[in-house]
Design a protein around this motif. Structure first.
Motif, PDB file in Angstrom:
ATOM      1  N   LEU A  36       0.833  -1.207   0.000  1.00 31.63           N
ATOM      2  CA  LEU A  36       0.000   0.000   0.000  1.00 31.63           C
ATOM      3  C   LEU A  36       0.865   1.254   0.000  1.00 31.63           C
ATOM      4  N   VAL A  37       1.930   1.244   0.783  1.00 35.89           N
ATOM      5  CA  VAL A  37       2.857   2.381   0.781  1.00 35.89           C
ATOM      6  C   VAL A  37       3.478   2.551  -0.601  1.00 35.89           C
ATOM      7  N   ALA A  38       3.899   1.431  -1.201  1.00 33.32           N
ATOM      8  CA  ALA A  38       4.494   1.484  -2.539  1.00 33.32           C
ATOM      9  C   ALA A  38       3.504   2.054  -3.553  1.00 33.32           C
ATOM     10  N   ALA A  39       2.245   1.614  -3.482  1.00 34.20           N
ATOM     11  CA  ALA A  39       1.233   2.100  -4.419  1.00 34.20           C
ATOM     12  C   ALA A  39       0.964   3.586  -4.202  1.00 34.20           C
ATOM     13  N   GLY A 110       5.609  -1.413 -10.892  1.00 30.90           N
ATOM     14  CA  GLY A 110       6.563  -1.118  -9.833  1.00 30.90           C
ATOM     15  C   GLY A 110       6.145  -1.714  -8.502  1.00 30.90           C
ATOM     16  N   VAL A 111       4.848  -1.683  -8.210  1.00 31.67           N
ATOM     17  CA  VAL A 111       4.346  -2.303  -6.985  1.00 31.67           C
ATOM     18  C   VAL A 111       4.560  -3.815  -7.025  1.00 31.67           C
ATOM     19  N   VAL A 112       4.326  -4.413  -8.188  1.00 33.38           N
ATOM     20  CA  VAL A 112       4.567  -5.853  -8.335  1.00 33.38           C
ATOM     21  C   VAL A 112       6.044  -6.167  -8.110  1.00 33.38           C
ATOM     22  N   ALA A 138      10.106  -0.073  -1.625  1.00 38.04           N
ATOM     23  CA  ALA A 138       8.828   0.625  -1.729  1.00 38.04           C
ATOM     24  C   ALA A 138       8.992   2.131  -1.612  1.00 38.04           C
ATOM     25  N   VAL A 139       9.957   2.584  -0.789  1.00 34.61           N
ATOM     26  CA  VAL A 139      10.127   4.023  -0.558  1.00 34.61           C
ATOM     27  C   VAL A 139      11.409   4.562  -1.186  1.00 34.61           C
ATOM     28  N   MET A 140      12.141   3.744  -1.919  1.00 32.86           N
ATOM     29  CA  MET A 140      13.420   4.163  -2.497  1.00 32.86           C
ATOM     30  C   MET A 140      13.211   5.185  -3.613  1.00 32.86           C
ATOM     31  N   PRO A 141      13.837   6.372  -3.534  1.00 27.34           N
ATOM     32  CA  PRO A 141      13.628   7.392  -4.566  1.00 27.34           C
ATOM     33  C   PRO A 141      13.929   6.903  -5.983  1.00 27.34           C
ATOM     34  N   TYR A 142      14.982   6.117  -6.142  1.00 28.01           N
ATOM     35  CA  TYR A 142      15.358   5.633  -7.477  1.00 28.01           C
ATOM     36  C   TYR A 142      14.200   4.870  -8.118  1.00 28.01           C
ATOM     37  N   VAL A 144      10.971   4.657  -7.008  1.00 28.79           N
ATOM     38  CA  VAL A 144       9.720   5.419  -7.004  1.00 28.79           C
ATOM     39  C   VAL A 144       9.663   6.362  -8.201  1.00 28.79           C
ATOM     40  N   VAL A 145      10.714   7.134  -8.406  1.00 26.31           N
ATOM     41  CA  VAL A 145      10.713   8.144  -9.466  1.00 26.31           C
ATOM     42  C   VAL A 145      10.592   7.503 -10.846  1.00 26.31           C
ATOM     43  N   VAL A 146      11.380   6.463 -11.106  1.00 27.92           N
ATOM     44  CA  VAL A 146      11.373   5.865 -12.440  1.00 27.92           C
ATOM     45  C   VAL A 146      10.076   5.111 -12.709  1.00 27.92           C
ATOM     46  N   SER A 147       9.541   4.420 -11.703  1.00 27.59           N
ATOM     47  CA  SER A 147       8.328   3.640 -11.932  1.00 27.59           C
ATOM     48  C   SER A 147       7.083   4.506 -12.048  1.00 27.59           C
ATOM     49  N   ARG A 148       7.184   5.808 -11.810  1.00 33.82           N
ATOM     50  CA  ARG A 148       6.072   6.731 -12.027  1.00 33.82           C
ATOM     51  C   ARG A 148       6.052   7.268 -13.462  1.00 33.82           C
ATOM     52  N   GLN A 149       6.974   6.825 -14.291  1.00 36.52           N
ATOM     53  CA  GLN A 149       7.084   7.345 -15.650  1.00 36.52           C
ATOM     54  C   GLN A 149       6.853   6.245 -16.679  1.00 36.52           C
ATOM     55  N   VAL A 150       6.430   6.656 -17.868  1.00 33.03           N
ATOM     56  CA  VAL A 150       6.232   5.709 -18.964  1.00 33.03           C
ATOM     57  C   VAL A 150       7.597   5.449 -19.590  1.00 33.03           C
ATOM     58  N   LEU A 151       8.415   4.686 -18.882  1.00 34.58           N
ATOM     59  CA  LEU A 151       9.761   4.340 -19.323  1.00 34.58           C
ATOM     60  C   LEU A 151       9.910   2.826 -19.355  1.00 34.58           C
ATOM     61  N   LEU A 152      10.867   2.351 -20.126  1.00 32.95           N
ATOM     62  CA  LEU A 152      11.066   0.916 -20.283  1.00 32.95           C
ATOM     63  C   LEU A 152      11.738   0.283 -19.071  1.00 32.95           C
ATOM     64  N   ASP A 153      12.413   1.083 -18.267  1.00 32.30           N
ATOM     65  CA  ASP A 153      13.285   0.534 -17.231  1.00 32.30           C
ATOM     66  C   ASP A 153      12.531  -0.080 -16.060  1.00 32.30           C
ATOM     67  N   GLY A 154      11.349   0.446 -15.732  1.00 31.74           N
ATOM     68  CA  GLY A 154      10.562  -0.152 -14.662  1.00 31.74           C
ATOM     69  C   GLY A 154      10.110  -1.562 -14.997  1.00 31.74           C
TER      70      GLY A 154
END
Length: 507
Positions: A36-39, A110-112, A138-142, A144-154
């Motif tokens: 839930l925190v991650a989401a 990212g949550v998965v 779940a709380v790591m900035p690296y 969190v930031v990348v998985s909030r974007q439409v990028l291939l890396d997540g």
């Protein structure tokens, strides 16, 4: 390193007695709260800022796959990368075409990944270490930031973590099905982003340095075959669609383009994004618990070191390229933080305080990073481009059909093109095919193009202006010479001017 004992092949464990239902709920609750925190961190204000350049390209490709004809003409399906992730995003866009629908796909993936990191940590170091590792990710900035974007890396990190988990299961059991599963997951990792093929080097280093985990050729060759068969879907689809040269041209450009960052880029950026205390805990644990180190720790180290060395030497460096290392750092740090002595109450309190200190050192920066940006400093992969969406929406509403725009660089050009549904070119694209992204078209003589009326609008943006004074100066000359006047201005959250659109006319 010494090896922990593993269950002999064919042996069986006695099935544990079923736990009471209440105990089962209590066992699941910590992980559920972590997810839930991650989401929350990945979904909070998800569309407060519009897309950046890569997001615009990948979402445009997804929209093309979803049947959007207007975006399909601006963002063709076959550009440079495989389209596994874009295909997933296209399914969301078919349901609801919006920035939120596109971004929620990598956010949920990212949550998965956090849940899968828990499974990996539990397999390697037990439940307590796994819970702490999952919470750190779940709380790591690296991440969190990348998985909030439409990028291939997540999505690539999700598949890579799945492959790592399968390798762990193979190392424990020597069952070939787990190596085949690892091959399949690694193939999907390559389909998510082709640069992840470097993880084969990590596995080679691990097996070569770990005689205790003996792999047989009749296990290895089929697994490599599975990697090849799955990954072959990308070049095969390009070949069948008649775009085989696209991938080859992009690969050549990536191999021979000039470096975009110095060699120390990752050493400067990634530890702060992962979290300095996480990095310290992970490395300190490898030293402090060295007598307990086994093939497990060697596998995790190889998984991080080989890609880090490769991308340090590789001329092209992106902030998000080393994201598959994030779950590994989280697992190693979780192992360290749960290994402190707990014999007396004071020790238990100190151990808990250390865990929450590290978690807090991650959660606060993550919270700050997901707020609307107020700076004009932009690093690719760190978030959206403030002002780009608003500029594109103005273009869509007020620029006439058939209008063309010229920006300083392709980053803002992609964003305005996506939201504005008008073609946007860039001054900084080299006329030399060997020195430019094959997806972009050069404007060899911008002065002549404006004199002939080929472009009706010029676009200035603060982010590109910080990186290239030459082309920024050239745009200013064109604005002045062709009587440009500002018709749109966008400002960031702190009121700083970030995008200006000028209307120009031929002399």
């Amino acid at each position: 390193m010494t090896d922990r004992s593993v269950l002999p092949s064919g042996a069986s464990r006695t099935a544990p007695a079923p736990a009471p239902s209440g105990a089962g709920v209590r066992a699941v609750m910590p992980l559920a709260l972590i997810l839930l925190v991650a989401a929350f961190l990945r979904l909070w204000q998800l569309t407060a800022t519009g897309f950046n350049s890569d997001e615009a390209v990948y979402t445009g490709t997804a929209a093309s796959l979803a049947g959007d004809g207007r975006l399909g003409s601006l963002f063709p399906v076959f550009r440079a990368h495989p389209v596994l992730f874009q295909s997933l995003v296209s399914l969301a866009l078919r349901i609801h075409e919006s920035d939120w629908a596109a971004r929620v796909v990598p956010a949920l993936l990212g949550v998965v990944t956090v849940a899968l990191t828990y499974g990996l940590g539990r397999r390697l170091h037990g439940r307590r270490a796994a819970l702490v590792g999952a919470l750190l990710l779940a709380v790591m900035p690296y991440h969190v930031v990348v998985s909030r974007q439409v990028l291939l890396d997540g999505p690539m990190t999700l598949c890579a973590t799945g492959a790592l988990y399968c390798v762990v299961r193979y190392a424990e059991s020597h069952a070939p099905r787990w190596l085949l599963a690892a091959g399949g997951m690694l193939g999907f990792t390559v389909l998510a982003k082709e640069t992840s093929i470097v993880l084969l080097g990590s596995l080679y280093a691990f097996f070569a340095l770990t005689p205790a985990v003996r792999t047989r050729w009749w296990h290895l060759l089929p697994a490599l075959g599975v990697v090849g068969v799955v990954a072959l879907a990308h070049p095969l689809s390009q070949l069948l669609a008649g775009h085989a040269r696209t991938g080859g041209s992009y690969l050549l450009w990536q191999m021979f383009r000039r470096a975009n960052h110095p060699y120390y880029f990752y050493g400067r950026e990634v530890p702060w994004a992962v979290g300095p205390l996480v990095v310290v805990a992970a490395v300190a644990g490898l030293v402090w618990l060295r007598r307990e180190n086994t093939w497990r720790e060697r596998l995790l180290v190889c998984w991080v070191v080989v890609p880090a060395l490769f991308f340090t030497v590789w001329p092209v460096k992106g902030f998000q390229y080393l994201l598959p290392a994030a779950p590994v750092f989280a697992v190693l740090a979780g192992r360290t933080l749960t290994s402190f002595p707990r014999a007396v109450r004071a020790q238990r309190l100190a151990a808990a305080a250390a865990i929450w200190l590290v978690v807090g050192s991650l959660a606060l920066p993550s919270w700050v990073r997901i707020q609307p940006q107020t700076s004009t400093r932009f690093l690719a992969g760190t978030g959206g481009l403030p002002g780009g969406r608003e500029a594109g929406q103005w273009v869509r509403t007020y620029a006439p059909e058939g209008a063309r725009l010229l920006a300083i660089g392709p980053s803002m050009a992609n964003v305005v093109q996506y939201y504005g549904l008008r073609p946007v070119s860039a001054l900084s694209v080299s006329p030399d095919p060997a020195r430019r992204n094959p997806s972009y078209r050069a404007v060899p003589n911008p002065d002549r193009a404006l004199r002939d009326g080929d472009f009706q609008y010029l676009v200035w943006d603060a982010y590109t202006a910080r990186r290239t004074q030459f082309f920024t100066g050239k745009l200013a000359e064109l604005v002045k010479h062709y009587h440009g006047h500002a018709v749109f201005t966008a400002r960031n959250a702190s009121g700083v001017k970030v995008v200006v659109i000028y209307r120009v006319r031929p002399t």
